[in-house]
Design an enzyme around this catalytic site. Structure first.
Site, PDB file in Angstrom:
ATOM      1  N   LEU A  60     -62.358  47.986  64.183  1.00 23.04           N
ATOM      2  CA  LEU A  60     -61.773  48.214  65.506  1.00 23.04           C
ATOM      3  C   LEU A  60     -62.811  47.989  66.603  1.00 23.04           C
ATOM      4  O   LEU A  60     -63.733  48.795  66.773  1.00 23.04           O
ATOM      5  CB  LEU A  60     -61.241  49.652  65.595  1.00 23.04           C
ATOM      6  CG  LEU A  60     -60.021  49.933  64.709  1.00 23.04           C
ATOM      7  CD1 LEU A  60     -59.858  51.424  64.464  1.00 23.04           C
ATOM      8  CD2 LEU A  60     -58.760  49.335  65.305  1.00 23.04           C
ATOM      9  N   THR A  61     -62.668  46.911  67.321  1.00 22.31           N
ATOM     10  CA  THR A  61     -63.529  46.602  68.463  1.00 22.31           C
ATOM     11  C   THR A  61     -63.276  47.617  69.564  1.00 22.31           C
ATOM     12  O   THR A  61     -62.135  47.811  69.978  1.00 22.31           O
ATOM     13  CB  THR A  61     -63.211  45.169  68.940  1.00 22.31           C
ATOM     14  OG1 THR A  61     -63.686  44.267  67.948  1.00 22.31           O
ATOM     15  CG2 THR A  61     -63.850  44.856  70.283  1.00 22.31           C
ATOM     16  N   HIS A  71     -65.572  38.449  58.336  1.00 18.23           N
ATOM     17  CA  HIS A  71     -64.364  38.376  59.172  1.00 18.23           C
ATOM     18  C   HIS A  71     -63.831  36.944  59.142  1.00 18.23           C
ATOM     19  O   HIS A  71     -64.309  36.072  59.857  1.00 18.23           O
ATOM     20  CB  HIS A  71     -64.728  38.788  60.601  1.00 18.23           C
ATOM     21  CG  HIS A  71     -63.549  39.097  61.478  1.00 18.23           C
ATOM     22  ND1 HIS A  71     -62.257  38.707  61.175  1.00 18.23           N
ATOM     23  CD2 HIS A  71     -63.463  39.775  62.655  1.00 18.23           C
ATOM     24  CE1 HIS A  71     -61.444  39.134  62.143  1.00 18.23           C
ATOM     25  NE2 HIS A  71     -62.152  39.776  63.043  1.00 18.23           N
ATOM     26  N   ASN A 127     -57.870  36.528  62.219  1.00 13.16           N
ATOM     27  CA  ASN A 127     -57.581  36.688  63.655  1.00 13.16           C
ATOM     28  C   ASN A 127     -58.081  35.575  64.572  1.00 13.16           C
ATOM     29  O   ASN A 127     -58.363  35.810  65.748  1.00 13.16           O
ATOM     30  CB  ASN A 127     -58.125  38.042  64.160  1.00 13.16           C
ATOM     31  CG  ASN A 127     -57.371  39.213  63.546  1.00 13.16           C
ATOM     32  OD1 ASN A 127     -56.308  39.008  62.977  1.00 13.16           O
ATOM     33  ND2 ASN A 127     -57.916  40.410  63.639  1.00 13.16           N
ATOM     34  N   TYR A 143     -60.860  33.725  64.659  1.00 10.67           N
ATOM     35  CA  TYR A 143     -62.275  33.549  64.988  1.00 10.67           C
ATOM     36  C   TYR A 143     -62.860  32.399  64.156  1.00 10.67           C
ATOM     37  O   TYR A 143     -62.122  31.697  63.470  1.00 10.67           O
ATOM     38  CB  TYR A 143     -63.011  34.888  64.833  1.00 10.67           C
ATOM     39  CG  TYR A 143     -62.441  35.917  65.794  1.00 10.67           C
ATOM     40  CD1 TYR A 143     -62.533  35.703  67.182  1.00 10.67           C
ATOM     41  CD2 TYR A 143     -61.746  37.034  65.351  1.00 10.67           C
ATOM     42  CE1 TYR A 143     -61.962  36.602  68.080  1.00 10.67           C
ATOM     43  CE2 TYR A 143     -61.171  37.932  66.249  1.00 10.67           C
ATOM     44  CZ  TYR A 143     -61.283  37.703  67.617  1.00 10.67           C
ATOM     45  OH  TYR A 143     -60.708  38.568  68.520  1.00 10.67           O
ATOM     46  N   ASN A 170     -54.864  34.666  69.026  1.00  8.80           N
ATOM     47  CA  ASN A 170     -55.877  33.672  69.411  1.00  8.80           C
ATOM     48  C   ASN A 170     -55.390  32.245  69.191  1.00  8.80           C
ATOM     49  O   ASN A 170     -56.164  31.350  68.839  1.00  8.80           O
ATOM     50  CB  ASN A 170     -57.207  33.913  68.685  1.00  8.80           C
ATOM     51  CG  ASN A 170     -58.004  35.037  69.327  1.00  8.80           C
ATOM     52  OD1 ASN A 170     -57.891  35.274  70.528  1.00  8.80           O
ATOM     53  ND2 ASN A 170     -58.793  35.739  68.528  1.00  8.80           N
ATOM     54  N   ARG A 177     -46.660  40.834  60.341  1.00  6.66           N
ATOM     55  CA  ARG A 177     -45.833  41.636  61.270  1.00  6.66           C
ATOM     56  C   ARG A 177     -46.698  42.271  62.369  1.00  6.66           C
ATOM     57  O   ARG A 177     -46.201  42.662  63.412  1.00  6.66           O
ATOM     58  CB  ARG A 177     -45.087  42.726  60.508  1.00  6.66           C
ATOM     59  CG  ARG A 177     -46.035  43.725  59.888  1.00  6.66           C
ATOM     60  CD  ARG A 177     -45.346  44.703  58.990  1.00  6.66           C
ATOM     61  NE  ARG A 177     -46.334  45.602  58.399  1.00  6.66           N
ATOM     62  CZ  ARG A 177     -46.074  46.455  57.440  1.00  6.66           C
ATOM     63  NH1 ARG A 177     -44.861  46.515  56.933  1.00  6.66           N
ATOM     64  NH2 ARG A 177     -47.003  47.240  56.973  1.00  6.66           N
ATOM     65  N   GLY A 199     -49.569  47.738  60.812  1.00  8.70           N
ATOM     66  CA  GLY A 199     -48.271  48.350  61.059  1.00  8.70           C
ATOM     67  C   GLY A 199     -47.843  49.363  60.014  1.00  8.70           C
ATOM     68  O   GLY A 199     -46.645  49.610  59.864  1.00  8.70           O
ATOM     69  N   ARG A 254     -54.904  51.595  64.665  1.00  5.65           N
ATOM     70  CA  ARG A 254     -54.648  52.441  65.837  1.00  5.65           C
ATOM     71  C   ARG A 254     -54.555  53.921  65.482  1.00  5.65           C
ATOM     72  O   ARG A 254     -55.008  54.772  66.254  1.00  5.65           O
ATOM     73  CB  ARG A 254     -53.385  51.951  66.546  1.00  5.65           C
ATOM     74  CG  ARG A 254     -53.627  50.611  67.235  1.00  5.65           C
ATOM     75  CD  ARG A 254     -52.345  49.896  67.563  1.00  5.65           C
ATOM     76  NE  ARG A 254     -51.648  49.482  66.343  1.00  5.65           N
ATOM     77  CZ  ARG A 254     -50.495  48.835  66.325  1.00  5.65           C
ATOM     78  NH1 ARG A 254     -49.900  48.534  67.453  1.00  5.65           N
ATOM     79  NH2 ARG A 254     -49.938  48.491  65.183  1.00  5.65           N
TER      80      ARG A 254
HETATM   81  C1  LIG Z   1     -58.422  48.217  69.654  1.00 11.12           C
HETATM   82  C2  LIG Z   1     -58.358  47.290  68.480  1.00 11.12           C
HETATM   83  C3  LIG Z   1     -59.492  46.602  68.089  1.00 11.12           C
HETATM   84  C4  LIG Z   1     -59.474  45.763  66.966  1.00 11.12           C
HETATM   85  N1  LIG Z   1     -60.632  45.161  66.554  1.00 11.12           N
HETATM   86  C5  LIG Z   1     -60.663  44.454  65.399  1.00 11.12           C
HETATM   87  C6  LIG Z   1     -61.893  43.964  64.881  1.00 11.12           C
HETATM   88  O1  LIG Z   1     -62.977  44.188  65.436  1.00 11.12           O
HETATM   89  N2  LIG Z   1     -61.856  43.259  63.727  1.00 11.12           N
HETATM   90  C7  LIG Z   1     -60.675  43.002  63.062  1.00 11.12           C
HETATM   91  O2  LIG Z   1     -60.700  42.359  62.012  1.00 11.12           O
HETATM   92  N3  LIG Z   1     -59.507  43.493  63.513  1.00 11.12           N
HETATM   93  C8  LIG Z   1     -59.474  44.227  64.646  1.00 11.12           C
HETATM   94  N4  LIG Z   1     -58.294  44.789  65.076  1.00 11.12           N
HETATM   95  C9  LIG Z   1     -57.107  44.720  64.207  1.00 11.12           C
HETATM   96  C10 LIG Z   1     -57.026  45.995  63.344  1.00 11.12           C
HETATM   97  O3  LIG Z   1     -58.097  46.043  62.412  1.00 11.12           O
HETATM   98  C11 LIG Z   1     -55.693  46.085  62.574  1.00 11.12           C
HETATM   99  O4  LIG Z   1     -55.553  44.978  61.722  1.00 11.12           O
HETATM  100  C12 LIG Z   1     -54.511  46.159  63.546  1.00 11.12           C
HETATM  101  O5  LIG Z   1     -54.732  47.179  64.515  1.00 11.12           O
HETATM  102  C13 LIG Z   1     -53.208  46.476  62.821  1.00 11.12           C
HETATM  103  O6  LIG Z   1     -53.293  47.722  62.152  1.00 11.12           O
HETATM  104  P1  LIG Z   1     -52.571  49.053  62.745  1.00 11.12           P
HETATM  105  O7  LIG Z   1     -51.109  48.707  62.846  1.00 11.12           O
HETATM  106  O8  LIG Z   1     -52.833  50.094  61.685  1.00 11.12           O
HETATM  107  O9  LIG Z   1     -53.175  49.372  64.061  1.00 11.12           O
HETATM  108  C14 LIG Z   1     -58.269  45.599  66.222  1.00 11.12           C
HETATM  109  C15 LIG Z   1     -57.124  46.278  66.646  1.00 11.12           C
HETATM  110  C16 LIG Z   1     -57.152  47.128  67.751  1.00 11.12           C
HETATM  111  C17 LIG Z   1     -55.924  47.901  68.124  1.00 11.12           C
END
Ligand SMILES: Cc1cc2nc3c(=O)[nH]c(=O)nc-3n(C[C@H](O)[C@H](O)[C@H](O)COP(=O)(O)O)c2cc1C
Length: 365
Positions: A24-25, A176, A179, A181, A236, A268, A302, A324
């Protein structure tokens, strides 16, 4: 029947449960220098009850940076900063892998004024706008296609970052490849128009990812390396003409290498966290691709409690990564185990800022 709360063997490690903190960035590293610090250590340590924490994406080199405030792993200061984080997580009896990141064309020259344009497989500009070094929005730049002779240097940057991750006390690394990159840009034909050994056929497009994995395995050993992928992801500006064929090939090759895990984001959740909705009626990656990989299969995107319990019980995934929900619930495993209510997350504090919306989400009393 396997439960989300059962331990899991991952390479030579044992995770205490199958709940993974997704990468999570949060754009809260110290400036100048993109250096992790005390506040980040506190945040990660609060979440050490996860079976495994995967760190926020971390640039392996200045050209790999895509957003302001994201941490790096290419300077001594950054290694020392990360050491505070890994020590804090280990004191709290957690495990943490570092996510190795190069954003390719998602970068902007404002992050690396001396190095000019972002690099990518091909000079194909993504549509839309990017947050640049001064936190304002600007159109993407058209990236410069990497010369074939430059590719070994990129691989060497991954290897050097992997070595620094070891020095910084991590338990392993996640490459990574998701997404949109750099590595995903090479994989998918919407962004890869190369005519050398790194473009064209699926084998060629997968070459850079696999060479990076081999380099990183050379540093860590296969049991401490995972790879994140996002088939069908459109975040992206990504697309591929035949994702099943592409990712079938990639998973076969990763399986042959015997790496610890593959971590797939369900399409999804294709916005990669940018949106709040979960799309239904799109392909299910864990169903399609888990059977092709012999190691641990982590699924993300999700999930709620019931969905995660079901995915692990049915064997569709070995572990579930939460994004999240982990931002807003430092004690997520305990809450899910007790079926306790979850704190809602506040999207406005996801990126940048201070302790607010970062380390101040309450745990159960
Ligand atoms: C604030 C935020 C930052 C994220 N940063 C990254 C990241 O640094 N690297 C990555 O692979 N995915 C990143 N993601 C994607 C999450 O790892 C995850 O795949 C995505 O939130 C879906 O999962 P969730 O439904 O449980 O939130 C980010 C998502 C959010 C919401």
């Amino acid at each position: 029947m396997t439960s989300l709360f059962d331990p899991l063997a991952l390479g030579d490690l044992t995770l205490k449960n199958r709940l993974i903190m997704a990468p999570l960035t949060r754009m809260r590293s110290q400036q100048p220098g993109n250096v992790p610090w005390e506040l980040n250590a506190e945040y990660y340590a609060q979440r050490a009850s996860a079976g495994l924490i995967i760190s926020e994406a971390t640039q392996i080199a200045p050209l790999g940076q895509g957003y302001p405030g994201t941490p790096g792993i290419h300077t001594g200061e950054q290694v020392a900063g990360w050491r505070q984080v890994t020590d804090a997580v280990h004191r709290a009896e957690g495990l943490i892998f570092l996510q190795l990141w190069h954003v390719g064309r998602i970068s902007h020259s404002s992050f690396h004024p001396d190095e000019g344009l972002p690099v990518a497989p091909s000079a194909v500009k993504p549509s839309g706008e990017v947050l640049i070094a001064d936190w304002t929005m600007a159109p993407y730049e058209t990236p410069r296609a990497l010369e074939t002779v430059e590719i070994p240097e990129v691989i060497a940057e991954y290897a050097a970052a992997a070595r620094r991750a070891k020095e910084a006390g991590f338990d392993g690394v996640e490459v990574h490849g998701a997404n949109g990159y750099l590595l995903d840009q090479f994989l998918q034909d919407g962004s890869n128009r190369r005519t050398d050994a790194y473009g064209g056929s699926i084998e060629n497009r997968a070459r850079l990812l696999l060479e990076v994995v081999d380099a990183v395995v050379g540093v860590w050993g296969r049991e401490r390396v995972g790879v994140r992928l996002s088939p069908y992801g459109t975040f992206n500006d990504m697309h591929d003409s035949d994702p099943v064929a592409l990712f079938t090939h990639v998973l076969g090759k990763l399986s042959d290498r015997g790496i610890a895990y593959v971590h797939m984001i369900e399409p999804r959740a294709t916005s990669a966290g940018g949106g709040d909705t979960v799309q239904e009626g799109v392909p299910c990656s864990s169903e399609l691709f888990h059977p092709l990989f012999d190691g641990v299969f982590i699924s993300a995107g999700g999930y709620d409690r019931d969905g995660a319990l079901e995915a692990v019980a049915s064997g569709r995934a070995d572990a579930i990564a939460f994004g999240r929900a982990f931002i807003a619930n430092p004690d997520l495993p305990e809450r899910l185990q007790k079926n306790a209510p979850l704190n809602p997350y506040d999207r406005s504090t996801f990126y940048g800022g201070d302790a607010r919306g970062y380390t101040d989400y309450p745990a159960l009393g």
